[in-house]
Design a protein around this motif. Structure first.
Motif: not given
Length: 207
Positions: A11-18
């Motif tokens: 998964x290419x995750x955004x560096x900021x998670x919610x």
């Protein structure tokens, strides 16, 4: 928003998670508006927990329309296998989804609890069974406090967890023991391609 591969998940995750804990104290209308902001910002990874009040319930309407757009992580606080299995099933039901991307053992920070989770009929066995059945895809571990880097090292020596989550901030990194263990954990995660998630980055005190 910058992205990077989340450990070995692909998964290419955004560096900021919610982190969805705040949803637990909101009404549905407010939660919906917050989640729209999250979506508009381009964040593609939601982290919630069974113990965050009604947060999982607040996510359900949003996920009906946007499940494929998000990597969905939740947490179980339970240590025994039967209780952890019930927690996983309850989270699936509350969020009205068929699969959780990442189930995490919530705040696994003491040796007695660790022994139960990793032992016979423990939460790890339940999570592995849920993974085999397609209810969850990956298994992680989270925690707080000054021992948690040490405990995550212990956990990774026992099992190939997909991810770890722990605090990282200036106050804690002035603690020589924590800083040493954190850096050791960071190096291990890089070497084993384990996703490292950090929390409490802006703080006034350790907690």
């Amino acid at each position: 928003m910058e992205r990077q591969t989340f450990g070995n998940t692909g998964h290419q995750s955004t560096r900021l998670l919610f982190g969805a804990a705040a949803l637990g104290g909101m009404n549905q209308e407010k939660a919906d508006s917050v989640l729209q902001i999250v979506k508009d910002a381009g964040i593609n990874h939601i982290d919630v927990a069974a113990s965050y009040g009604d947060a999982e319930i607040r996510l359900a309407p949003f996920l009906q329309d946007h499940r494929k757009d998000f990597f969905l992580a939740t947490k179980t606080p339970d240590r025994s296998g039967d209780d952890a299995r019930a927690s996983i099933e309850r989270s699936l039901d509350r969020m009205q989804v068929e699969q959780i991307d990442l189930i995490q053992f919530h705040n696994l920070s003491t040796d007695p609890e660790w022994d139960v989770v990793m032992g016979p009929n423990g939460a790890l066995e339940a999570a592995l069974q849920a993974r085999d059945q397609g209810l969850v895809r990956f298994i992680g571990v989270t925690g707080h406090g000054t021992r948690i880097a040490e405990m995550h090292l212990k956990s990774l020596a026992e099992f190939e967890f997909t991810s770890v989550l722990l605090p990282y901030n200036q106050m804690l990194m002035h603690d020589e023991q924590y800083a040493k263990e954190f850096e050791e954990l960071y190096a291990l995660c890089r070497g084993k391609n384990v996703a490292m998630q950090t929390i409490k980055s802006i703080v006034r005190r350790r907690w």
